[in-house]
Scaffold this motif. Structure first.
Motif, PDB file in Angstrom:
ATOM      1  N   ARG A  42      65.594  27.819 -39.432  1.00 35.65           N
ATOM      2  CA  ARG A  42      65.114  26.816 -38.469  1.00 35.65           C
ATOM      3  C   ARG A  42      66.154  26.577 -37.387  1.00 35.65           C
ATOM      4  NH1 ARG A  42      66.756  22.120 -37.642  1.00 35.65           N
ATOM      5  NH2 ARG A  42      67.624  21.843 -39.720  1.00 35.65           N
ATOM      6  N   GLU A  43      67.416  26.404 -37.780  1.00 34.34           N
ATOM      7  CA  GLU A  43      68.471  26.159 -36.800  1.00 34.34           C
ATOM      8  C   GLU A  43      68.613  27.331 -35.827  1.00 34.34           C
ATOM      9  OE1 GLU A  43      71.813  25.297 -39.315  1.00 34.34           O
ATOM     10  OE2 GLU A  43      71.278  23.162 -39.473  1.00 34.34           O
ATOM     11  N   PHE A  44      68.540  28.553 -36.336  1.00 40.71           N
ATOM     12  CA  PHE A  44      68.620  29.731 -35.461  1.00 40.71           C
ATOM     13  C   PHE A  44      67.445  29.748 -34.495  1.00 40.71           C
ATOM     14  CE2 PHE A  44      67.366  34.022 -34.330  1.00 40.71           C
ATOM     15  CZ  PHE A  44      68.529  34.489 -33.723  1.00 40.71           C
ATOM     16  N   ALA A  45      66.246  29.517 -34.997  1.00 42.81           N
ATOM     17  CA  ALA A  45      65.054  29.542 -34.146  1.00 42.81           C
ATOM     18  C   ALA A  45      65.119  28.440 -33.088  1.00 42.81           C
ATOM     19  CB  ALA A  45      63.792  29.394 -34.998  1.00 42.81           C
ATOM     20  N   GLU A  46      65.610  27.252 -33.445  1.00 37.56           N
ATOM     21  CA  GLU A  46      65.741  26.171 -32.466  1.00 37.56           C
ATOM     22  C   GLU A  46      66.760  26.535 -31.389  1.00 37.56           C
ATOM     23  OE1 GLU A  46      64.527  22.185 -34.994  1.00 37.56           O
ATOM     24  OE2 GLU A  46      66.653  22.736 -34.887  1.00 37.56           O
ATOM     25  N   HIS A  47      67.872  27.100 -31.796  1.00 37.10           N
ATOM     26  CA  HIS A  47      68.900  27.505 -30.832  1.00 37.10           C
ATOM     27  C   HIS A  47      68.373  28.606 -29.909  1.00 37.10           C
ATOM     28  CE1 HIS A  47      72.844  28.306 -29.168  1.00 37.10           C
ATOM     29  NE2 HIS A  47      72.642  29.584 -29.411  1.00 37.10           N
ATOM     30  N   ILE A  73      67.581  19.449 -22.750  1.00 36.77           N
ATOM     31  CA  ILE A  73      67.694  20.862 -23.103  1.00 36.77           C
ATOM     32  C   ILE A  73      66.872  21.259 -24.317  1.00 36.77           C
ATOM     33  CG2 ILE A  73      69.960  21.052 -22.064  1.00 36.77           C
ATOM     34  CD1 ILE A  73      71.119  20.968 -24.890  1.00 36.77           C
ATOM     35  N   SER A  74      66.373  20.297 -25.048  1.00 37.40           N
ATOM     36  CA  SER A  74      65.563  20.625 -26.211  1.00 37.40           C
ATOM     37  C   SER A  74      64.201  19.967 -26.046  1.00 37.40           C
ATOM     38  CB  SER A  74      66.235  20.126 -27.494  1.00 37.40           C
ATOM     39  OG  SER A  74      65.525  20.548 -28.626  1.00 37.40           O
TER      40      SER A  74
END
Length: 121
Positions: A42-47, A73-74
């Protein structure tokens, strides 16, 4: 633009049982590893996408008010808790919510001045 996590993701969008079912894992031996992999994915996909995949509270810090929209930015953004700034006397102030709006249309969101309302100095 530095962003700080105020409230982290409480519940991952993929459950451990769904991940185990997808991977055809029936034993509990690797539950901790699979749970960690769910969070890392999830963290990778969000980044990578710049999109939030689970509810969380973030804080954005800027050196100055921009001349126009404060780009967030998000996304997606569902609400703005507050807009704070340091005034010319060095005192932290909270901007009245009547002086700004959330523009959440399109791919990215932003904080915009309310009609005919200037940003502080």
């Amino acid at each position: 633009m530095p962003v700080k996590i105020i409230t982290a993701v409480a519940t991952e969008p993929i459950t451990l049982s769904d991940a185990k079912l997808h991977c055809k894992v029936e034993v509990a031996d690797d539950d901790a590893l699979i749970t960690a992999l769910i969070t890392a994915a999830r963290e990778f996909a969000e980044h990578y996408t710049g999109r939030a995949l689970a509810p969380q509270t973030l804080e954005l810090a800027l050196d100055v008010f921009p001349t126009g929209t404060i780009e967030l930015i998000s996304s997606p953004v569902t609400s703005i808790t507050s807009v704070k700034y340091i005034d010319v006397d060095g005192v932290e102030q909270t901007l009245s919510s009547a002086l700004y709006t959330l523009n959440d249309y399109g791919v990215s969101a932003g904080v915009e001045q309310a009609y005919n309302s200037p940003w502080p100095d």
